[in-house]
Design a protein around this motif. Structure first.
Motif, PDB file in Angstrom:
ATOM      1  N   GLU A  15      34.727  -6.726  88.291  1.00  0.00           N
ATOM      2  CA  GLU A  15      33.500  -7.077  89.023  1.00  0.00           C
ATOM      3  C   GLU A  15      33.790  -8.116  90.109  1.00  0.00           C
ATOM      4  N   LEU A  16      34.664  -9.057  89.801  1.00  0.00           N
ATOM      5  CA  LEU A  16      35.007 -10.088  90.789  1.00  0.00           C
ATOM      6  C   LEU A  16      35.772  -9.473  91.949  1.00  0.00           C
ATOM      7  N   SER A  19      33.391  -7.561  94.023  1.00  0.00           N
ATOM      8  CA  SER A  19      32.499  -8.450  94.789  1.00  0.00           C
ATOM      9  C   SER A  19      33.219  -9.081  95.959  1.00  0.00           C
ATOM     10  N   THR A  25      30.609 -10.019 101.358  1.00  0.00           N
ATOM     11  CA  THR A  25      31.358 -11.215 100.952  1.00  0.00           C
ATOM     12  C   THR A  25      32.476 -11.512 101.930  1.00  0.00           C
ATOM     13  N   HIS A  80      38.682 -16.878  87.820  1.00  0.00           N
ATOM     14  CA  HIS A  80      37.874 -16.696  86.602  1.00  0.00           C
ATOM     15  C   HIS A  80      37.916 -18.032  85.861  1.00  0.00           C
ATOM     16  N   VAL A  99      34.330 -18.249  89.141  1.00  0.00           N
ATOM     17  CA  VAL A  99      33.334 -17.197  88.964  1.00  0.00           C
ATOM     18  C   VAL A  99      33.292 -16.848  87.479  1.00  0.00           C
ATOM     19  N   ASN A 101      32.429 -14.811  84.236  1.00  0.00           N
ATOM     20  CA  ASN A 101      32.224 -13.411  83.867  1.00  0.00           C
ATOM     21  C   ASN A 101      31.154 -13.334  82.792  1.00  0.00           C
ATOM     22  N   THR A 126      28.344 -16.894  89.598  1.00  0.00           N
ATOM     23  CA  THR A 126      28.637 -15.601  88.965  1.00  0.00           C
ATOM     24  C   THR A 126      28.905 -14.597  90.087  1.00  0.00           C
ATOM     25  N   CYS A 127      29.273 -13.381  89.727  1.00  0.00           N
ATOM     26  CA  CYS A 127      29.549 -12.352  90.735  1.00  0.00           C
ATOM     27  C   CYS A 127      28.325 -12.098  91.600  1.00  0.00           C
ATOM     28  N   LEU A 130      27.987 -14.875  94.198  1.00  0.00           N
ATOM     29  CA  LEU A 130      29.229 -15.227  94.888  1.00  0.00           C
ATOM     30  C   LEU A 130      29.037 -15.348  96.399  1.00  0.00           C
TER      31      LEU A 130
END
Lengths: 164, 175
Positions: A15-16, A19, A25, A80, A99, A101, A126-127, A130
């Protein structure tokens, strides 16, 4: 060239990766003057190709024996919330955005991120927040992080165990 | 009938003895000074990623008196194996009383129980040294909660935990 280094340690955090490489982004990063994005993706299933992000210089890999060099070259580290990654980034004296999870079991990582954030050592999000965080963040509020003192542990143990 | 009564009695007596021995073993930890008799052998439990990093930082600080050092890792954990080998190669220490040093991953619980059992059976006193991960600020990990009552030395790295767990040792951040 201002560089952002993204690390997920030994975990997988698709997910990161998704993102951070999204057009929105990347635009936020470019607006802050970042021109290079290095991704350490760990066990994740996403390993973006170098040309997959047209507006930023992208490099991605899974693991290296040491990320010290990538940390050294970074102007911003996005990580993370793993202890090793955070401590290594903070130990390298880098501005750190953690970030969290929110899909992880129990998510105890939040405790440390929250505490270090309260102590002004890092920013966190969080994602889903972000992009917004990257747009609004003020890195000048971050305080230097003093390293832990394992010697205190050793001295205590020596004394307790009667080691000469 | 009498045999049954005798068996029940024997079982209860064994349990009682076990509990008494457990209590003695746990309480006498602080009196045990293996360092006075020579090198202190260490069994180190390395978990995934961050746990290995933390525990190696602790190991780095220990003097040559702590030898031999045995590491327990999951057989799938190549990364920890590499980190540990690199670390040990830089140490070059080349004989002991024992302690188990662990830092969080649940894998260490059976080992600690085994260590405790050795003490209960009167075979060997094994000191249990537990360092809660730096990730734990407000709450203990499940492993920490299990090992808190039986550890000889239980370290936490944030003052909020020291306040909640009075038996713990707080020396600030040590990794």
């Amino acid at each position: 060239m201002k560089t952002v280094f993204v690390t997920v340690g030994t975990t997988s955090f698709d997910e990161l990766i998704e993102s951070i490489t999204s057009p929105e982004t990347v635009e936020a990063l470019k607006a802050r003057g970042y021109e290079r994005l290095v991704l350490q993706v760990g066990r994740g299933s996403l390993l973006p190709a170098a040309h997959s992000c047209p507006h930023i210089r992208l490099q991605a890999y899974r693991f290296k024996d040491s990320i010290a060099e990538d940390l050294k070259q970074a102007d911003l580290v996005i990580s993370h919330a793993g202890a090793g990654s955070c401590l290594e980034a903070l130990g390298a004296g880098k501005s750190l955005l953690v970030v969290v999870n929110d899909k992880l079991m129990n998510n105890h990582q939040l405790e440390m991120a929250r505490q270090l954030h309260m102590d002004s050592h890092l920013l966190y999000c969080t994602c889903s927040t972000l992009t917004q965080t990257l747009r609004m963040m003020d890195l000048s509020v971050l305080q230097p992080f003093l390293p832990g003192q394992p010697k205190n542990f050793a001295n205590f143990l020596d004394k307790a165990l009667g080691v000469q | 009938m009498a045999v049954l009564v005798a068996a029940v009695f024997a079982t209860l007596l064994t349990c009682l003895l076990f509990i008494i021995r457990l209590y003695i073993v746990v309480k006498t930890g602080p009196n045990y000074k293996p360092g006075t008799k020579g090198p202190v052998a260490v069994l180190v439990v390395a978990g995934s990623g961050g746990h290995t990093t933390e525990i190696l930082r602790l190991m780095e600080s220990l003097s040559a008196a702590y030898t031999p050092r045995h590491y327990v890792i999951a057989d799938t954990d190549r990364m920890s194996e590499d980190k540990i080998c690199t670390f040990e190669r830089s140490k070059q220490h080349l004989d002991s009383e024992s302690q188990v040093l662990c830092n969080g991953p649940g894998t260490c619980v059976p080992l600690c129980v085994a260590g405790l059992l050795l003490g209960i059976l009167g075979m060997k006193k094994v000191l249990l040294v537990y360092v809660e991960s730096i990730c734990r600020v407000q709450t203990l990990s499940l492993t920490g909660k299990i090992l808190y009552p039986i550890s000889d030395y239980f370290f936490v790295q944030w003052s909020s935990l020291r306040d909640k767990y009075p038996k713990s040792i707080f020396l600030g951040r040590i990794v």
